[in-house]
Scaffold this active site. Structure first.
Site, mmCIF file in Angstrom:
data_model
loop_
_atom_site.group_PDB
_atom_site.id
_atom_site.type_symbol
_atom_site.label_atom_id
_atom_site.label_comp_id
_atom_site.label_asym_id
_atom_site.label_seq_id
_atom_site.Cartn_x
_atom_site.Cartn_y
_atom_site.Cartn_z
ATOM 1 N N CYS A 212 1.003 -1.042 0.211
ATOM 2 C CA CYS A 212 -0.036 0.234 -0.026
ATOM 3 C C CYS A 212 0.888 1.117 -0.123
ATOM 4 O O CYS A 212 2.009 1.370 0.425
ATOM 5 C CB CYS A 212 -0.754 0.099 1.226
ATOM 6 N N THR B 203 0.518 3.662 1.858
ATOM 7 C CA THR B 203 0.878 3.802 3.349
ATOM 8 C C THR B 203 2.295 3.165 3.913
ATOM 9 O O THR B 203 3.063 3.655 4.588
ATOM 10 C CB THR B 203 -0.355 3.203 4.305
ATOM 11 N N HIS C 71 4.847 5.096 2.252
ATOM 12 C CA HIS C 71 5.353 6.617 2.918
ATOM 13 C C HIS C 71 5.341 6.679 4.425
ATOM 14 O O HIS C 71 6.364 7.309 4.930
ATOM 15 C CB HIS C 71 4.029 7.541 2.756
ATOM 16 N N GLU D 142 -3.129 -5.402 3.726
ATOM 17 C CA GLU D 142 -3.870 -5.910 2.507
ATOM 18 C C GLU D 142 -3.643 -7.191 2.321
ATOM 19 O O GLU D 142 -3.545 -7.637 1.131
ATOM 20 C CB GLU D 142 -3.640 -4.886 1.380
ATOM 21 N N CYS E 51 -12.679 -3.499 21.062
ATOM 22 C CA CYS E 51 -12.989 -4.537 22.072
ATOM 23 C C CYS E 51 -14.037 -5.403 21.874
ATOM 24 O O CYS E 51 -14.532 -6.185 22.565
ATOM 25 C CB CYS E 51 -13.754 -3.585 23.071
ATOM 26 N N CYS F 240 -18.223 -2.680 21.953
ATOM 27 C CA CYS F 240 -18.758 -1.109 21.832
ATOM 28 C C CYS F 240 -19.514 -0.957 20.738
ATOM 29 O O CYS F 240 -19.478 -1.650 19.937
ATOM 30 C CB CYS F 240 -17.550 -0.037 21.989
ATOM 31 N N CYS G 275 -13.257 2.274 17.763
ATOM 32 C CA CYS G 275 -13.222 1.728 19.050
ATOM 33 C C CYS G 275 -12.070 2.584 19.935
ATOM 34 O O CYS G 275 -10.851 2.699 19.561
ATOM 35 C CB CYS G 275 -12.975 0.238 19.038
ATOM 36 N N ARG H 88 -1.063 6.304 -16.892
ATOM 37 C CA ARG H 88 -2.137 5.537 -16.108
ATOM 38 C C ARG H 88 -3.532 5.709 -17.086
ATOM 39 O O ARG H 88 -4.496 5.389 -16.373
ATOM 40 C CB ARG H 88 -2.064 5.950 -14.678
#
Length: 344
Positions: free
Chosen positions: A38, A40, A43, A61, A90, A93, A104, A194
């Site tokens: 990813c 993420t 970076h 992923e 949890c 909740c 959560c 792209r």
């Protein structure tokens, strides 16, 4: 087992021998089939402020086959193939009961998909239908994230949609915007390479960013965009989105820029722009993503441009930091490292 472990910013991820995972209550052990790299991952491992703790396993992923059950697990069985939400909570909740453990108070990330085995929370796992492969399952997470963005934008049928950024999230957003009734969808990015995939994923037109961007976007959409999805994750893109969106339109930031950024709030105020940010998804988003793939949607599979063995993951991650022509690189922990000898 072998796993990809983050060391520190400036150092490559290391493939190390680590203990096999043991499931706790409500958890399962998954033999990982595929795990996607990813943005993420790219970076966060380069930014000190957002870097994971040293020694952390990476990969969120992922899909795989259940091979061990923790106590109290009755919704899954050994041999089930699943797509795993990479988080837990949890479980009691209101947020957890709504399938949204990210909200959560006891939220806990459960990464570790770049490994031979990984832990997953049984309550937040989605069984894969027999018609889907584990590779399909690994697409569920990015598809769920993009679906969440489109849902949060409150897009109405016929909306004029602009997406800034043609990475995996931007293209997945185009896929959902098209399926959920957008009138026209335009994607803009810095270069055209792209374009073909953007059109395949649902865009009506692809525009290269330049000095005439606003005029070109408005011409392509037949007016100013109702919604602008900022999926580039670069400084200056929120400002660009605010400038491009129509008065009282919506800007949804999903790119996750990790640098200091700025825009002029007065412009957003004058236009009464609704600004939103999206970071995760719900269990329902996962279910919809899987159901959509099962129904015959084949476009997301085009996002996968390479599949590599675990040993190649550190080099692949480093390659994604520079100029490259990848979309979604999948890691197969059980692929022999000699089955591939290069990164596209």
């Amino acid at each position: 087992m072998k796993a990809a472990v983050f060391k520190e910013v400036g150092q490559p991820v290391a493939i190390e021998d680590v203990p096999d995972p043991t499931p706790g209550p409500g958890e399962v052990v998954v033999k990982v089939g595929y795990c996607g790299i990813c943005g993420t991952d790219v970076h966060s491992t380069a930014e000190h402020m957002f870097a994971p703790p040293s020694g952390s396993p990476l990969g969120h992923e992922f899909s795989g086959e259940v091979v061990a059950l923790g106590s109290g697990v009755d919704q899954l069985k050994i041999g089930d193939k699943i797509a795993a939400m990479p988080m837990s909570g949890c479980k009691t909740c209101p947020a957890c009961r709504a399938g949204h453990p990210y909200a959560c108070q006891q939220f806990r990330p459960m990464s570790g998909g770049f490994a031979e085995y990984a832990l997953a929370c049984a309550s937040f796992a989605t069984k894969l239908p027999s018609a889907l492969s584990l590779e399909d399952g690994a697409l569920a997470e990015p598809l769920a994230a993009a679906l969440r963005c489109v849902s949060m934008s409150r897009m109405t049928p016929g909306a004029k949609v602009l997406i800034i950024g043609a990475g995996a999230m931007g293209l997945a957003t185009a896929f959902w915007a098209r399926r959920l009734g957008a009138g026209k969808v335009v994607i803009t990015a810095r270069s055209k390479w792209r374009e073909a995939l953007a059109l395949e994923m649902g865009a009506d037109q692809f525009i290269v960013s330049d000095d005439g961007l606003a005029e070109n976007v408005n011409t392509a959409l037949g007016g100013m965009p109702d919604i602008v999805f900022e999926a580039a994750g670069a400084a200056g893109m929120i400002e660009q989105a605010v400038n491009l969106v129509r008065p009282r339109g919506t800007v949804l930031s999903e790119g996750g820029c990790m640098q200091a950024d700025q825009f002029i709030p007065f412009i957003a105020m004058l236009k009464e722009v609704c600004m939103q940010f999206s970071a995760a998804y719900t269990l329902k988003d996962f279910h919809v993503a899987v159901d959509t793939l099962e129904s015959g949607a084949v476009e997301p599979r085009s996002l996968i441009t390479d599949t590599l063995p675990l040993a190649a993951m550190p080099a692949a991650l480093e390659a994604l930091r520079g100029n490259n022509k990848q979309f979604k690189v999948m890691i197969d922990p059980w692929m022999n490292e000699h089955q591939t000898d290069k990164i596209k």
